[in-house]
Structures are given as structure tokens and as C-alpha cells.
Design an enzyme around this catalytic site. Structure first.
Site, PDB file in Angstrom:
ATOM      1  CE  LYS A 287       9.958  -4.704  -7.401  1.00 23.68           C
ATOM      2  NZ  LYS A 287      10.583  -5.622  -8.302  1.00 23.68           N
TER       3      LYS A 287
ATOM      4  NE  ARG B 206       4.442   1.314  -0.178  1.00 20.58           N
ATOM      5  CZ  ARG B 206       5.446   0.988   0.544  1.00 20.58           C
ATOM      6  NH1 ARG B 206       6.668   0.939   0.157  1.00 20.58           N
ATOM      7  NH2 ARG B 206       5.088   0.358   1.707  1.00 20.58           N
TER       8      ARG B 206
ATOM      9  CD1 TRP C 118      -1.733  -5.835  -4.003  1.00 13.61           C
ATOM     10  CD2 TRP C 118      -1.744  -6.627  -2.021  1.00 13.61           C
ATOM     11  NE1 TRP C 118      -1.634  -7.237  -4.215  1.00 13.61           N
ATOM     12  CE2 TRP C 118      -1.535  -7.595  -2.771  1.00 13.61           C
ATOM     13  CE3 TRP C 118      -1.611  -6.962  -0.559  1.00 13.61           C
ATOM     14  CZ2 TRP C 118      -1.253  -8.975  -2.455  1.00 13.61           C
ATOM     15  CZ3 TRP C 118      -1.386  -8.192  -0.200  1.00 13.61           C
ATOM     16  CH2 TRP C 118      -1.275  -9.308  -1.121  1.00 13.61           C
TER      17      TRP C 118
ATOM     18  CG  HIS D 274      12.033 -38.702 -16.693  1.00  7.04           C
ATOM     19  ND1 HIS D 274      12.485 -39.695 -17.140  1.00  7.04           N
ATOM     20  CD2 HIS D 274      13.519 -37.855 -16.312  1.00  7.04           C
ATOM     21  CE1 HIS D 274      13.833 -40.171 -17.029  1.00  7.04           C
ATOM     22  NE2 HIS D 274      14.463 -39.040 -16.799  1.00  7.04           N
TER      23      HIS D 274
ATOM     24  CG  ASN E 234       1.971   0.333   4.107  1.00  2.07           C
ATOM     25  OD1 ASN E 234       3.247   0.791   4.091  1.00  2.07           O
ATOM     26  ND2 ASN E 234       1.572  -0.887   3.939  1.00  2.07           N
ATOM     27  N   GLY E 235      -0.690  -1.169   6.059  1.00  2.00           N
ATOM     28  CA  GLY E 235      -0.492  -2.303   7.214  1.00  2.00           C
ATOM     29  C   GLY E 235      -1.550  -2.985   7.569  1.00  2.00           C
TER      30      GLY E 235
ATOM     31  CD  GLU F  86      13.766 -14.641 -12.899  1.00  2.00           C
ATOM     32  OE1 GLU F  86      13.387 -15.548 -12.172  1.00  2.00           O
ATOM     33  OE2 GLU F  86      13.570 -13.549 -13.256  1.00  2.00           O
TER      34      GLU F  86
ATOM     35  CE  LYS G 244      10.469 -11.700 -14.071  1.00  2.00           C
ATOM     36  NZ  LYS G 244      11.216 -12.093 -12.801  1.00  2.00           N
TER      37      LYS G 244
ATOM     38  CB  CYS H 139      -0.873  -0.120   1.242  1.00  3.69           C
ATOM     39  SG  CYS H 139      -2.356  -0.652   1.065  1.00  3.69           S
TER      40      CYS H 139
ATOM     41  CD  GLU I 109       6.976 -12.517 -12.145  1.00  2.83           C
ATOM     42  OE1 GLU I 109       8.013 -12.653 -12.769  1.00  2.83           O
ATOM     43  OE2 GLU I 109       7.042 -11.609 -11.105  1.00  2.83           O
TER      44      GLU I 109
HETATM   45  C1  G6P Z   1       7.127 -11.354  -5.257  1.00  4.05           C
HETATM   46  C2  G6P Z   1       7.462 -10.554  -6.571  1.00  4.05           C
HETATM   47  C3  G6P Z   1       8.706 -11.338  -7.405  1.00  4.05           C
HETATM   48  C4  G6P Z   1       9.811 -11.521  -6.222  1.00  4.05           C
HETATM   49  C5  G6P Z   1       9.250 -12.412  -5.018  1.00  4.05           C
HETATM   50  C6  G6P Z   1      10.339 -12.376  -4.179  1.00  4.05           C
HETATM   51  O1  G6P Z   1       6.532 -12.432  -5.816  1.00  4.05           O
HETATM   52  O2  G6P Z   1       6.492 -10.447  -7.580  1.00  4.05           O
HETATM   53  O3  G6P Z   1       8.988 -10.641  -8.539  1.00  4.05           O
HETATM   54  O4  G6P Z   1      10.777 -12.365  -7.049  1.00  4.05           O
HETATM   55  O5  G6P Z   1       8.271 -11.681  -4.326  1.00  4.05           O
HETATM   56  O6  G6P Z   1      10.552 -10.936  -3.751  1.00  4.05           O
HETATM   57  P1  G6P Z   1      11.915 -10.710  -2.867  1.00  4.05           P
HETATM   58  O7  G6P Z   1      11.524  -9.018  -2.660  1.00  4.05           O
HETATM   59  O8  G6P Z   1      11.872 -11.312  -1.571  1.00  4.05           O
HETATM   60  O9  G6P Z   1      12.927 -10.521  -3.834  1.00  4.05           O
END
Ligand code: G6P
Length: 621
Positions: A616, A52, A99, A521, A125-126, A498, A502, A27, A505
Site C-alpha cells: 500500500k 501493511r 513486508w 504512432h 517495523n522499519g 489510471e 488499476k 510491516c 495491479e
Molecule cells: C503504491 C501503491 C499505489 C499508490 C502509490 C502512491 O505504489 O500501491 O496504489 O498509488 O504507491 O502512493 P501514495 O500513498 O503516495 O498515494
């Protein structure tokens, strides 16, 4: 505002980052008070903290003896247009981007919230843990609630304290003292239109010190355009913010605390998209600089970090999402080059391993934000059992950094795009520095020249970014495919994971990453005419085995996109990446995959900076 190249900022930020905090619970908050209309500042700041959370937004201003609120569900831009936020006027105002945690995503649950009599407005926020109990008591005393949020109790509590005859500061303080949980809160008042009160407990709040204009925000990027002087509030501090002055008090005993502003080393350019269409694209393109900045580490801290691993009885390495993929690379090198047995686990799965956490154990945690709940829970459990916790983290002022015995910074600057890009490549660099230091201590690595390595890596990333037009062509060919597979072996296997993450996401295309050896397999059954497969296949010991798997897939109709420093005719399409030291190959291999995911999102009309349902920093379990 200072001007200068971004790498200067990143050197400076070794200092700055001590003060730089990232979200605890997502937030975003922004507030401003001045002698002039502050709505442009509040609205601009709101857009900067949108990373946020982005399911609802709202603004409140104190104007003409009342608190005017406009708020609603949706992204800030939509709410702005729908409710004409920019036409609001007021010399003191607050903004919030949400959020959702308590209460669904709806207009009524969007912040700010107002007390019954319209005297107090709050943004938060919290999570207020005891809100049900507080709400019941307030309802009994006749308060009317207009939302399902935990936040609204704060406005009513402050109103109660004002009714009891307390002044604005004491009313806020007494109300905050009744809250348990985590909060960053900002309040404004109908009858005191030049005052903002803010307070924090386990959620970030920073004050911006301007000329005749002061700010409060969740993140300094919200006001960096107007001032580069900031005061970081500590836990259980309360701030009284007026246009001409700021005062800070300890919530425990109400005593004033003197704090001098710190000079922020960021540029406005760091938090704007510059010429790029999205933050994600900007952050992908920043990597030639950020991989170099990641090399700037305090040598003694680096040695302490390395020696803690070298002397540990057992080593565990953890992270979530993209950070987990980077952590896999470190575990791989520790096992294969330093011959240190290390268990690598996803933070959310820590219970499978916690029975071995004890004195003498080291847990290495990777995190961009330093606030991911799964990661914090794992390291807290480790600490409780006597283990040492060392971390590699971008936000040095974050909870993880503060709770770690040693924390190494990524120095890659604020990462705003929700999908991690430049933080991953910086994590690879920093973990390589740790492993190299261990190898040096073991006597198997001599004459390291990190500066030269940084330069070479930076140039390699520049070169690999040239594949952009090739990636765009691939996107135009495969954007309507429902599934993608990413395969690799050994040290490139985390890169396959990764790449798949990506793509999921950003494009919302189903994708799987796996070791190329695993295809036979099961997954091979899914390969049919035109199925896109990305094979990350650097030259070296695994090259020919993976090439055989490529042939097997092509024989079954797959269209294989090869990513390698060595061309082969077996691939349907091929992206050449520069050949560099094997420990850095994941850095150059991941760049085409980041671009692929980004352009796929654009082609499919998704917003790459704000993927649906994600945030994020995930601070809930
Ligand atoms: C969330 C984000 C990802 C990130 C993960 C870990 O799921 O959307 O992009 O990799 O958290 O976040 P961190 O801040 O611990 O790297």
C-alpha cells in the site's frame, strides 16, 4: 463504541487525522496485555494491519514462564491455519505481519524474533541502518542469530542490557539508543509476563487504552474493535504498557511524559468489509460518501494553499502511481483554466526538475499515505533549495503532511485495499477546490457552491455504480485477454492511465493507457481481432477526434468499450456515465474502470485487496 454515519466521521477526522499515521516502512505490529487470554485480540489486530505487508506473519505470547512463538512465511490466514495460531494462549502477546526488507521471505525471517536465552521477544517495523555493525559486535560476544533480519539485533541487545543488571525499561531504553535508522518496536519478556515495551523513531506506533486491557499497534485500526481511546506516540518516546496502566517516557532523558488519550472517531464499520467481499469493493462503493467528505476543507487553509500557487514564481506538481494521475488533472486545469504554467513530474523522476527548485517555487505533492519514499525525497529536495511544499494527503499525521508548509486532507477515511480507489476521487475533488479558489481569486469564477457540487457529484457516483452488472458481463467476455488498451484525450487522459494501472495491479493483465492521438504512432500495430480497448470519451471538444480513433481501431478488429456521457454506435460496448461539470468527469469515468479491474481480479482468482508483489505504501526507493 460510537455509532454514526460515515460522513460524520470524516468531518471529525479533520482533527483525528492529525493523529492518524500511515506506514513509514511497511510491516504491521499489534500487541495486547490483559488479565485474560489476548490471542484473539492479537490475531484480529494482525488481520487489520495486513494491508501493511503480507509475506509472513507470527505471534508470540508470554505463557508459563516462557515465550511461545509461532511464525511463518505466507499470508496471515495461511500461517494461522498451518500453525494453529488461534490455539495459542497468553495474557500478553505480540503479532507481526511482514513486508520483507532485510532477509528473504522465509519462516526463519518472519517476526517475532527471540534473544538467545529466550528472555526477550521483538517485533519491528522499519530498518535498522547499523545492524551489520551491531550484529558483528553481538556475534563476538557469543550471541547466536537465527535469522537474516536487521530486527533480531534488538532482542540480543536488550538481553545484553538485562544481563548487565538493568531493569526491563532501562534495558530496552539503552538498547534502543544504540539503534540508528527507523523503527517502531514492541518487546515482551519471559520473566515479566504483564509488560509490553514499545518505542518509535520515524515509524508509527499508537497505544490503545482499554479497560483492564491495553494495546500497542502500527495503526489504530488494529484495536478499534476493543477501544476507541488512543495515545499517539511521538518520535523518540518509549511506552510501558501493562493491563491496568500505560506510562510514556522521553527516550532522550528518561523523563515521564503525560499524555491523555484522544477519542477516535472511526467506526468499526470503517475497517471491516461490511457486506462486501473485499475492502477494494467496499472502498469503491464508499465513493458517493467520500467524494462529499472531500469537500469539507478549512476555508482559510484552502485560500492559503491557492494563494501560494497563485503567487509562486514557478509551480511543480508531483505524485507517484495513482496520486500522480490525480496530480496530472490539477496541472491540466492550472494550465488551461488558470493559465498558470505548471510542470508535472513523477516523484521518482524529480532530478529532471530539481535544478529549478528555488525560493519562490511551489511544489504541490499528492499522496494517499504521505509516506511514499519517492514523494518524500522530491519534496525534501525542494525544501532544501528553498521551495515551498504544499500537499494533498489522506494521512494528515504522515511525514509528508508534517513536512509540508500546508497540507489539505482528503477525508476519505482509511483506505485498506492496496490499489487506490476512493483516495483518487477524493484527490480530484480537493485539487478542484484548490483550482476553483485560484479562479475565484483571479476573478474568473463567482458564486461557488461547494456543498451543492458535493451533493451532485455524490449522486452522480451513485448512478455510475449502477454499471456493475454491465462490467461483470464485460469481464466474463474479456478476462482471458492478455492485453488491454485505455485511450482518451485531454482531461480524461489521466483517467486512461489510471484505468490501465488499476487493471495491471489487480488482474495482472498487461495494460497500457495513452492519449488516443498516440495510437497511430505505434500502438495501432498491436490491434487485432478481438483486442479490447477502453475509450474514455466525454462529450466536448475532443469527442469527435477520439470517436474517429475508435473507428480506426474497430476497423482493425478492436472491441472498443466506450465510456462517455454521450452514446455512439461506433463502440462495441458502451457504459453511460452521468454528465456533470467537466472538472468532475474523471470521478465518474474512473468508477467503471475500478470495477472492471476489481471484477477481473475476482474472475482470475486473484486477491484484489492484496495484489502480488505490491504494498500500500512504498517507502523504499
Ligand atoms: C503504491 C501503491 C499505489 C499508490 C502509490 C502512491 O505504489 O500501491 O496504489 O498509488 O504507491 O502512493 P501514495 O500513498 O503516495 O498515494
Amino acid at each position: 463504541m460510537k455509532k454514526g454515519p460515515i460522513n460524520c466521521i470524516n468531518i471529525l477526522c479533520l482533527n483525528l487525522y492529525d493523529a492518524y499515521t500511515m506506514p513509514k516502512i511497511v510491516c504491521g505490529i499489534i500487541g495486547c496485555t490483559s488479565d485474560e487470554n489476548v490471542v484473539p485480540e492479537v490475531l484480529g489486530g494482525l488481520k487489520r494491519v495486513e494491508y501493511r505487508g503480507y509475506d509472513s506473519a507470527g505471534i508470540v505470547v508470554a505463557v508459563n514462564g516462557r515465550l511461545e512463538v509461532r511464525k511463518g512465511a505466507g499470508r496471515i490466514e495461511d500461517v494461522e491455519k498451518r500453525l494453529k495460531l488461534s490455539s495459542m494462549k497468553g495474557k500478553t502477546g505480540l503479532g507481526h505481519t511482514r513486508w520483507a526488507t532485510h532477509g528473504n521471505v522465509s519462516d526463519r525471517n518472519a517476526h517475532p524474533h527471540i534473544s538467545c536465552m529466550g528472555e526477550v521477544a521483538v517485533v519491528h517495523n522499519g530498518i535498522i541502518d547499523n545492524y551489520i555493525q551491531l550484529k558483528e559486535e553481538l556475534l563476538k560476544r557469543g550471541h547466536k542469530f537465527r535469522s537474516d533480519t536487521d530486527t533480531e539485533v534488538i532482542a540480543h541487545l536488550v538481553e545484553e542490557e538485562l544481563k548487565a543488571g538493568r531493569d526491563y525499561l532501562h534495558a530496552s531504553l539503552f538498547a534502543f539508543k544504540k539503534l540508528s535508522g527507523q523503527y517502531a518496536v514492541a518487546l515482551i519478556f519471559r520473566d515479566m509476563p504483564d509488560l509490553i515495551v514499545g518505542a518509535r523513531k520515524d515509524a508509527p506506533l499508537v497505544l490503545g487504552v482499554g479497560k483492564g486491557k491495553n494495546f500497542i499497534a502500527s495503526d489504530a485500526i488494529a484495536f478499534i474493535e476493543y477501544t476507541d481511546k488512543a495515545i499517539f506516540l511521538d518520535n523518540m518516546e518509549l511506552a510501558e504498557i501493562r493491563p491496568e496502566r500505560i506510562r510514556i517516557y522521553r527516550m532522550e532523558d528518561g523523563r515521564e511524559v503525560k499524555k491523555s488519550p484522544v477519542q477516535l472517531a472511526w467506526e468499526v464499520a470503517d475497517i471491516t468489509k461490511k457486506e462486501h467481499a473485499h475492502f477494494t469493493l467496499k472502498e469503491i462503493h464508499e465513493q458517493p460518501l467520500t467524494v462529499r467528505s472531500a469537500f469539507y476543507q478549512d476555508p482559510s487553509k484552502l485560500r492559503d494553499f491557492a494563494s501560494s500557487i497563485l503567487t509562486a514564481k514557478s509551480v511543480f506538481i508531483t505524485g507517484a502511481g495513482t496520486s500522480f494521475h490525480a496530480s496530472m488533472l490539477m496541472a491540466y486545469r492550472l494550465r488551461n483554466e488558470a493559465r498558470i504554467r505548471s510542470e508535472n513530474f513523477l516523484s521518482g523522476e524529480y532530478r529532471q526538475f530539481s535544478q529549478w527548485f528555488e525560493k519562490g517555487t511551489v511544489v504541490v505533492a499528492f499522496s494517499q499515505s504521505g509516506e511514499t519514499a519517492d514523494v518524500l525525497e522530491a519534496v525534501r529536495e525542494a525544501k532544501k533549495k528553498g521551495a515551498m511544499v504544499v500537499s494533498i494527503v489522506n494521512a494528515v499525521g504522515s511525514t509528508l503532511a508534517r513536512e509540508s508548509d500546508i497540507a489539505l486532507p482528503l477525508n476519505c477515511g482509511p483506505e485498506i485495499g492496496v490499489a487506490a480507489t476512493k483516495s483518487f476521487t477524493a484527490q480530484v475533488v480537493v485539487s478542484n477546490l484548490v483550482v476553483d479558489t485560484i479562479l475565484e481569486m483571479q476573478g474568473s469564477l463567482r458564486n461557488r457552491a461547494d456543498e451543492k457540487e458535493g451533493e451532485i457529484l455524490s449522486r452522480a457516483v451513485e448512478r455510475v455504480l449502477e454499471c456493475e452488472s454491465q462490467v461483470k458481463e464485460l469481464v466474463s467476455m474479456y478476462s482471458n485477454k492478455p492485453d488491454f488498451y485505455f485511450v482518451a484525450r485531454g482531461y480524461s487522459y489521466p483517467v486512461a492511465l489510471e484505468g490501465a494501472l488499476k487493471l495491471k495491479e489487480l488482474s495482472y493483465i498487461h495494460a497500457e493507457g495513452m492519449p488516443a492521438s498516440e495510437l497511430k504512432h505505434g500502438t495501432l500495430a498491436l490491434i487485432e481481432e478481438g483486442t479490447p480497448v477502453v475509450a474514455i470519451n466525454p462529450s466536448g471538444e475532443n469527442h469527435s477526434d477520439t470517436l474517429s480513433n475508435v473507428e480506426e481501431m474497430v476497423a482493425r478488429g478492436a472491441h472498443v468499450i466506450g465510456i462517455s456521457d454521450e452514446a455512439s454506435k461506433q463502440y462495441t460496448h458502451f457504459i453511460m456515465v452521468p454528465k456533470i461539470e467537466s472538472k468532475y468527469m474523471p470521478v465518474v469515468e474512473v468508477v467503471p474502470l475500478q470495477l472492471l479491474a476489481y471484477y477481473m481480479a475476482v474472475e482470475r482468482e486473484n486477491d484484489p485487496d492484496y495484489p502480488r508483489n505490491l504494498a500500500k505504501s512504498v517507502t523504499v526507493k
